[in-house]
Design a protein around this motif. Structure first.
Motif, PDB file in Angstrom:
ATOM      1  N   GLY A   1       0.767  -1.237   0.000  1.00 25.36           N
ATOM      2  CA  GLY A   1       0.000   0.000   0.000  1.00 25.36           C
ATOM      3  C   GLY A   1       0.794   1.281   0.000  1.00 25.36           C
ATOM      4  N   LEU A   2       2.121   1.197  -0.023  1.00 28.42           N
ATOM      5  CA  LEU A   2       2.922   2.419  -0.024  1.00 28.42           C
ATOM      6  C   LEU A   2       2.888   3.091  -1.389  1.00 28.42           C
ATOM      7  CD1 LEU A   2       5.951   1.186   2.092  1.00 28.42           C
ATOM      8  CD2 LEU A   2       4.315   2.953   2.761  1.00 28.42           C
ATOM      9  N   ARG A   3       3.030   4.401  -1.385  1.00 24.65           N
ATOM     10  CA  ARG A   3       3.030   5.204  -2.611  1.00 24.65           C
ATOM     11  C   ARG A   3       4.433   5.753  -2.854  1.00 24.65           C
ATOM     12  NH1 ARG A   3      -2.455   6.916  -2.651  1.00 24.65           N
ATOM     13  NH2 ARG A   3      -3.670   5.149  -1.842  1.00 24.65           N
ATOM     14  N   ASP A   4       4.675   6.195  -4.081  1.00 18.65           N
ATOM     15  CA  ASP A   4       5.941   6.846  -4.443  1.00 18.65           C
ATOM     16  C   ASP A   4       7.144   6.002  -4.001  1.00 18.65           C
ATOM     17  OD1 ASP A   4       4.399   9.008  -5.359  1.00 18.65           O
ATOM     18  OD2 ASP A   4       4.445   9.953  -3.374  1.00 18.65           O
ATOM     19  N   VAL A   5       7.069   4.715  -4.243  1.00 21.07           N
ATOM     20  CA  VAL A   5       8.113   3.797  -3.788  1.00 21.07           C
ATOM     21  C   VAL A   5       9.351   3.922  -4.674  1.00 21.07           C
ATOM     22  CG1 VAL A   5       8.731   1.361  -3.527  1.00 21.07           C
ATOM     23  CG2 VAL A   5       6.477   2.184  -2.769  1.00 21.07           C
ATOM     24  N   ALA A   6      10.509   3.931  -4.042  1.00 18.37           N
ATOM     25  CA  ALA A   6      11.789   3.935  -4.751  1.00 18.37           C
ATOM     26  C   ALA A   6      12.719   2.943  -4.072  1.00 18.37           C
ATOM     27  CB  ALA A   6      12.407   5.330  -4.744  1.00 18.37           C
ATOM     28  N   CYS A   7      13.604   2.328  -4.853  1.00 20.53           N
ATOM     29  CA  CYS A   7      14.574   1.386  -4.302  1.00 20.53           C
ATOM     30  C   CYS A   7      15.889   1.553  -5.042  1.00 20.53           C
ATOM     31  CB  CYS A   7      14.066  -0.050  -4.444  1.00 20.53           C
ATOM     32  SG  CYS A   7      15.163  -1.301  -3.701  1.00 20.53           S
ATOM     33  N   HIS A   8      16.982   1.596  -4.290  1.00 16.47           N
ATOM     34  CA  HIS A   8      18.298   1.694  -4.918  1.00 16.47           C
ATOM     35  C   HIS A   8      19.306   0.863  -4.132  1.00 16.47           C
ATOM     36  CE1 HIS A   8      18.675   4.845  -1.803  1.00 16.47           C
ATOM     37  NE2 HIS A   8      19.978   4.627  -1.885  1.00 16.47           N
ATOM     38  N   THR A   9      20.459   0.660  -4.739  1.00 12.60           N
ATOM     39  CA  THR A   9      21.521  -0.163  -4.149  1.00 12.60           C
ATOM     40  C   THR A   9      22.556   0.711  -3.463  1.00 12.60           C
ATOM     41  OG1 THR A   9      21.232  -1.862  -5.844  1.00 12.60           O
ATOM     42  CG2 THR A   9      23.315  -1.868  -4.646  1.00 12.60           C
ATOM     43  N   ILE A  10      22.940   0.299  -2.262  1.00 13.05           N
ATOM     44  CA  ILE A  10      24.052   0.914  -1.534  1.00 13.05           C
ATOM     45  C   ILE A  10      25.201  -0.086  -1.553  1.00 13.05           C
ATOM     46  CG2 ILE A  10      24.849   1.828   0.678  1.00 13.05           C
ATOM     47  CD1 ILE A  10      21.921   2.354   1.393  1.00 13.05           C
ATOM     48  N   SER A  11      26.371   0.335  -1.997  1.00 10.90           N
ATOM     49  CA  SER A  11      27.540  -0.558  -2.059  1.00 10.90           C
ATOM     50  C   SER A  11      28.653  -0.018  -1.175  1.00 10.90           C
ATOM     51  CB  SER A  11      28.041  -0.679  -3.510  1.00 10.90           C
ATOM     52  OG  SER A  11      27.034  -1.222  -4.350  1.00 10.90           O
ATOM     53  N   TRP A  12      29.367  -0.915  -0.507  1.00  9.67           N
ATOM     54  CA  TRP A  12      30.502  -0.509   0.324  1.00  9.67           C
ATOM     55  C   TRP A  12      31.401  -1.711   0.567  1.00  9.67           C
ATOM     56  CZ3 TRP A  12      25.843  -1.930   2.218  1.00  9.67           C
ATOM     57  CH2 TRP A  12      25.777  -2.726   3.368  1.00  9.67           C
ATOM     58  N   THR A  13      32.511  -1.483   1.224  1.00  9.08           N
ATOM     59  CA  THR A  13      33.436  -2.544   1.604  1.00  9.08           C
ATOM     60  C   THR A  13      33.450  -2.655   3.122  1.00  9.08           C
ATOM     61  OG1 THR A  13      34.826  -2.244  -0.349  1.00  9.08           O
ATOM     62  CG2 THR A  13      35.824  -3.348   1.539  1.00  9.08           C
TER      63      THR A  13
ATOM     64  N   ALA B   1      14.837   0.521   0.192  1.00 10.23           N
ATOM     65  CA  ALA B   1      13.562   0.893  -0.420  1.00 10.23           C
ATOM     66  C   ALA B   1      12.750   1.728   0.555  1.00 10.23           C
ATOM     67  CB  ALA B   1      12.779  -0.356  -0.826  1.00 10.23           C
ATOM     68  N   SER B   2      12.012   2.676   0.025  1.00 11.68           N
ATOM     69  CA  SER B   2      11.182   3.528   0.868  1.00 11.68           C
ATOM     70  C   SER B   2       9.948   3.973   0.100  1.00 11.68           C
ATOM     71  CB  SER B   2      11.967   4.754   1.345  1.00 11.68           C
ATOM     72  OG  SER B   2      12.355   5.566   0.251  1.00 11.68           O
ATOM     73  N   GLY B   3       8.947   4.401   0.845  1.00 11.53           N
ATOM     74  CA  GLY B   3       7.724   4.878   0.237  1.00 11.53           C
ATOM     75  C   GLY B   3       6.912   5.693   1.238  1.00 11.53           C
ATOM     76  N   ARG B   4       5.821   6.239   0.749  1.00 12.04           N
ATOM     77  CA  ARG B   4       4.975   7.109   1.554  1.00 12.04           C
ATOM     78  C   ARG B   4       3.652   6.405   1.851  1.00 12.04           C
ATOM     79  NH1 ARG B   4       1.152  10.390  -0.285  1.00 12.04           N
ATOM     80  NH2 ARG B   4       1.915  10.146  -2.425  1.00 12.04           N
ATOM     81  N   ALA B   5       3.243   6.447   3.117  1.00  7.94           N
ATOM     82  CA  ALA B   5       1.963   5.857   3.488  1.00  7.94           C
ATOM     83  C   ALA B   5       0.832   6.634   2.823  1.00  7.94           C
ATOM     84  CB  ALA B   5       1.789   5.865   5.001  1.00  7.94           C
ATOM     85  N   PRO B   6      -0.217   5.940   2.394  1.00  6.09           N
ATOM     86  CA  PRO B   6      -1.304   6.634   1.711  1.00  6.09           C
ATOM     87  C   PRO B   6      -1.975   7.649   2.598  1.00  6.09           C
ATOM     88  CG  PRO B   6      -1.911   4.379   2.252  1.00  6.09           C
ATOM     89  CD  PRO B   6      -0.446   4.500   2.520  1.00  6.09           C
ATOM     90  N   SER B   7      -2.417   8.748   1.997  1.00  6.38           N
ATOM     91  CA  SER B   7      -3.150   9.771   2.730  1.00  6.38           C
ATOM     92  C   SER B   7      -4.571   9.309   2.986  1.00  6.38           C
ATOM     93  CB  SER B   7      -3.177  11.086   1.930  1.00  6.38           C
ATOM     94  OG  SER B   7      -1.871  11.559   1.708  1.00  6.38           O
ATOM     95  N   VAL B   8      -5.195   9.879   3.982  1.00  2.00           N
ATOM     96  CA  VAL B   8      -6.567   9.530   4.310  1.00  2.00           C
ATOM     97  C   VAL B   8      -7.474   9.995   3.183  1.00  2.00           C
ATOM     98  CG1 VAL B   8      -8.474   9.917   5.919  1.00  2.00           C
ATOM     99  CG2 VAL B   8      -6.148   9.658   6.774  1.00  2.00           C
ATOM    100  N   VAL B   9      -8.344   9.100   2.714  1.00  2.24           N
ATOM    101  CA  VAL B   9      -9.309   9.458   1.682  1.00  2.24           C
ATOM    102  C   VAL B   9     -10.513  10.122   2.344  1.00  2.24           C
ATOM    103  CG1 VAL B   9     -10.824   8.568  -0.122  1.00  2.24           C
ATOM    104  CG2 VAL B   9      -8.578   7.531   0.252  1.00  2.24           C
ATOM    105  N   ARG B  10     -10.796  11.332   1.886  1.00  2.46           N
ATOM    106  CA  ARG B  10     -11.913  12.088   2.480  1.00  2.46           C
ATOM    107  C   ARG B  10     -13.109  12.099   1.522  1.00  2.46           C
ATOM    108  NH1 ARG B  10     -10.040  14.595   6.954  1.00  2.46           N
ATOM    109  NH2 ARG B  10      -7.798  14.926   7.137  1.00  2.46           N
TER     110      ARG B  10
END
Length: 261
Positions: free
Chosen positions: A179-191, A252-261
């Motif tokens: 149910g999340l909106r505006d979801v984005a996911c990317h890779t973090i690389s390190w040693t 990955a992150s996203g925004r919880a849906p807003s309340v539908v009025r």
């Protein structure tokens, strides 16, 4: 989460340093700011939660393992003993919810993420991290050790019908499905830098893929695995004799849906 029972101290001596690397980016993706109410789910020893406290957030942390809770309480004001997918907290109680390498350790990841969404205020942020597949060199090292001594990896705790691909698309789909909106996911690389003995603490205490495969094995098999590990790890030693293991994580992150009025 029973796999961590009695292993909090060993975790603190080994994997906690690896998992800590993603904490700043995880909190940034969750919108960390002074005054926000933040929930850290599966806090472990409290690394992410303590960083959020330092950033001015009002933090609640939860973990399913009592030993982890005890260690986290030394650095975080409020830590609850609880685990996914049902947390004893009210709906929409937090402006941001984070889970650092947690949703891959529950039997129903989709239901777990839906629980994170339930706890987030409308328009609030949810952020998670997951180890990717194919495995980066750090994680592949354990697979190579298992292959060298003929060990079979332990089966996944997630039923195939509930599992998700450990790719950017797979993790993004998991969040979108919850149910999340505006979801984005990317890779973090390190040693990740450590030493040979410290990095063996995890499998020696039943943690990680190799540790699970070694559970119940006889002393000769454990010794063979240690020998194979030292041989394979030699390829990652730097000039000072320290291990330098390339790895990566999916954030990955996203925004919880807003309340539908």
């Amino acid at each position: 989460m029973g796999k961590w029972t009695g292993r909090a101290a060993a975790f603190a001596d080994s994997y906690v340093h690896l998992c800590a690397y993603t904490a700043p980016a995880l909190l940034s993706a969750a919108g960390l700011a002074p005054g926000i109410r933040l929930l850290d789910v599966g806090t472990g020893t409290g690394t992410v939660a303590a960083l959020a406290v330092a950033g001015g957030a009002t933090v609640t942390a939860v973990d399913a393992e009592p030993g982890m809770v005890e260690l986290a309480r030394a650095v975080v004001p409020e830590v609850l003993h609880a685990g996914l997918p049902d947390l004893p907290l009210p709906d929409a109680a937090f402006d941001a919810v984070v889970a650092n390498f947690v949703v891959n350790h529950v039997t129903d990841p989709g239901r777990a993420v839906a629980e994170l969404v339930r706890l987030t205020t409308p328009g609030g942020r949810v952020a998670v991290t997951v180890w990717p597949h194919p495995s980066p060199p750090l994680q592949q090292l354990w697979n190579d050790v298992m292959a060298a001594v003929g060990l079979t990896p332990a089966p996944s705790i997630i039923p195939p019908s509930l599992n998700f691909a450990r790719t950017a698309e797979g993790v993004a789909g998991l969040l979108t499905g919850a149910g999340l909106r505006d979801v984005a996911c990317h890779t973090i690389s390190w040693t990740h830098r450590t030493d040979v003995d410290t990095w063996w603490i995890g499998p020696a205490n039943g943690m990680g893929a190799l540790g699970e495969a070694l559970a119940g094995q006889d002393a000769a098999t454990v010794a063979a695995a240690r020998s194979a590990y030292e041989r394979l790890a030699a390829g990652f030693l730097d000039d000072d004799g320290a291990l330098a293991l390339p790895t990566a994580a999916l954030l990955a992150s996203g925004r919880a849906p807003s309340v539908v009025r």
